[in-house]
Design a protein around this motif. Structure first.
Motif, short mmCIF file in Angstrom:
data_model
loop_
_atom_site.label_atom_id
_atom_site.label_comp_id
_atom_site.label_asym_id
_atom_site.label_seq_id
_atom_site.Cartn_x
_atom_site.Cartn_y
_atom_site.Cartn_z
N LEU A 175 -5.56 1.81 -10.60
CA LEU A 175 -5.78 3.21 -10.98
C LEU A 175 -6.68 3.99 -10.04
O LEU A 175 -6.50 5.18 -9.85
CB LEU A 175 -6.44 3.24 -12.37
N ILE A 176 -7.66 3.27 -9.49
CA ILE A 176 -8.71 3.98 -8.74
C ILE A 176 -8.82 3.40 -7.33
O ILE A 176 -9.13 2.23 -7.16
CB ILE A 176 -10.07 3.82 -9.45
N GLY A 177 -8.53 4.22 -6.35
CA GLY A 177 -8.57 3.73 -4.98
C GLY A 177 -9.50 4.54 -4.10
O GLY A 177 -9.69 5.74 -4.30
N GLN A 178 -10.09 3.83 -3.15
CA GLN A 178 -10.86 4.52 -2.11
C GLN A 178 -10.23 4.18 -0.78
O GLN A 178 -9.96 3.02 -0.49
CB GLN A 178 -12.32 4.08 -2.14
N HIS A 188 -9.72 -0.87 -2.34
CA HIS A 188 -10.19 -0.13 -1.16
C HIS A 188 -9.24 -0.42 -0.01
O HIS A 188 -8.73 -1.53 0.13
CB HIS A 188 -11.61 -0.60 -0.80
N ILE A 189 -9.00 0.62 0.79
CA ILE A 189 -8.19 0.44 2.00
C ILE A 189 -9.01 0.93 3.18
O ILE A 189 -9.61 2.01 3.12
CB ILE A 189 -6.87 1.25 1.91
N ASP A 190 -9.06 0.12 4.24
CA ASP A 190 -9.84 0.58 5.39
C ASP A 190 -8.96 1.34 6.39
O ASP A 190 -7.74 1.50 6.18
CB ASP A 190 -10.64 -0.58 6.03
N ALA A 191 -9.57 1.80 7.45
CA ALA A 191 -8.88 2.68 8.40
C ALA A 191 -7.73 1.97 9.12
O ALA A 191 -6.88 2.62 9.73
CB ALA A 191 -9.88 3.21 9.41
N TYR A 192 -7.72 0.63 9.03
CA TYR A 192 -6.72 -0.15 9.77
C TYR A 192 -5.63 -0.69 8.85
O TYR A 192 -4.83 -1.52 9.25
CB TYR A 192 -7.43 -1.27 10.54
#
Lengths: 323, 100
Positions: free
Chosen positions: A29-32, A261-265
């Motif tokens: 539900l909640i992503g960064q 969480h998803i990082d820039a890569y």
């Protein structure tokens, strides 16, 4: 058909209902999403700035990759999405990405340093309003502010951004991380924010080690005693801290259940503070990553209470395996 | 009160999205999470500033099984509630006359 089409629900009811429908008791539900490590400023305590160099930029997700993943998040049921950096407005395709996310109905929070918010940008945001915009206000004095950001002229630009967003009646949050260099500014910032009216304030106590693992940043960390001294001078901050400590006793980390969480890569991780392991969204689907891999990722701090040990402040470690 | 020729649109400051057949609206001013039933969600989605009140009623009649008189009553009640809560705004509003 009944005319009671609209009703209030508490967060708890809402989550309960969704979980009942969800797959294996999990729902993303909640992503960064840390869209980039690029930034026009170099804040002394920033954990992503170590990857704010041209050699790393080509490794960041390309527009088509971001849009594909965005579609997968939407399909997966993600509702609240925070877009952060680095500095989000450093991405040339940011407005395209944002518009697609907005059109898909995500409730979007933007984390930004504010310095790139011009009249044009704020008009765009007024047209396509986010859930909220969170800006870091490190100080109320130019000298200390720019000591933190290491960016000449950044103070005026951020003040301008605050005014532009307020003029457009956008939901604004101003936040500050307590550092050795701005410790005497915290209460002044709080008073400044109060004076603005309908603006929220957040006080951050934690400094993270940089994404390459380096710990030099902790020279700016305030001790638990220093933090308490600041909070004790403001009854409301003290109350908030006490509530935070009380909640920490029973709070269970929900990363991997509702959060991600998803990082820039393009690495899918449990949270921004835990990058020990990642699932490569360039090679697999978000659904596979969230349901089949994330549940098995190690979590060094499974309960929030570890952050507030009575014998002192324990900083969260966020070591990244990427780029 | 409003006319059947009035046009309303969603308040752009209200974040929302579909969650399966329902919809969730976030009222940031009140700090409320609002849930719309499937019918409410269908009306909400159609409130794009292009349909008159009458067209909204027809839209619901075509998509849900219910007696037309009841649909009209319920849609109008719902719109009044949305208006009262500040969740919709008039795009073309004729004035304070009764809608029925």
């Amino acid at each position: 058909m009944a005319c009671d089409f609209l009703s209030s629900v508490t967060d708890r009811e809402f989550f309960k209902r969704l979980v009942a429908k969800s797959e294996r008791g999990r729902l993303p539900l909640i992503g960064q999403w840390e869209l980039t490590c690029r930034c026009n400023l170099h804040c002394i305590h920033c954990y992503t700035d170590v990857y704010n160099h041209p050699q790393y930029f080509p490794k960041e997700l390309q527009t088509e990759e971001v849009l594909r993943i965005l579609g997968e998040l939407h399909k997966g049921g993600c509702l609240w999405l925070t877009l952060t950096g680095g500095e989000i407005f450093m991405r040339k395709d940011f407005f395209q990405i944002y518009k697609v996310a907005k059109d898909k109905g995500f409730l979007i929070t933007l984390f930004t340093n504010g310095s790139l918010i011009t009249e044009e940008v704020s008009d765009f945001l007024k047209e396509n309003p986010p859930f909220s915009v969170e800006i870091s206000l490190h100080a109320t004095s130019k000298e200390i502010f720019e000591k933190v950001t290491q960016g000449e002229g950044s103070f005026q630009k951020v003040l301008r951004a605050i005014n532009l967003l307020l003029e457009r009646n956008l939901h604004l949050v101003l936040k500050v991380t307590g550092l050795t260099v701005n410790r005497d500014e915290i209460l002044k910032i709080r008073a400044f924010v109060k004076g603005l009216g309908n603006v929220s304030f957040k006080f951050g106590e934690e400094i993270r080690n940089r994404l390459d693992g380096s710990e030099d940043v902790f020279e700016y960390q305030l001790s638990e005693k220093e933090l308490r001294e600041i909070e004790e001078k403001d009854p409301q901050m003290l109350r908030e801290k006490e509530i935070q400590l009380r909640e920490a006793e029973t709070y269970q980390c929900e990363s991997g259940f509702f959060n991600f969480h998803i990082d820039a890569y393009g690495m899918l991780q449990l949270c921004s503070g835990n990058r020990m392991k990642g699932y490569d969204l360039r090679k697999g689907s978000f659904h596979d990553g969230f349901y089949n891999h994330l549940p098995h990722f190690p979590c060094r701090f499974p309960k929030k209470e570890f952050m507030f040990k009575k014998n002192g402040f324990i900083p969260i470690k966020a070591v990244s395996s990427t780029p | 009160m409003f006319r059947l020729t009035d046009i309303f649109e969603k308040n752009g400051r209200i974040p929302w999205r579909r969650v399966e057949e329902e919809a969730i609206l976030v009222d940031q001013d009140e700090g409320d999470l609002l849930k719309l039933t499937p019918v409410g969600a269908a009306i909400w989605e159609a409130l794009d500033g292009s349909r008159t009140v009458q067209e909204l009623i027809t839209h619901i009649e075509q998509n849900f099984e219910a007696e037309p008189k009841r649909v009209k009553h319920d849609v109008l009640s719902f719109l009044k509630k949305l208006r009262r809560e500040g969740l919709i705004e008039p795009k073309h509003f004729a004035g304070a006359e009764k809608g029925e």
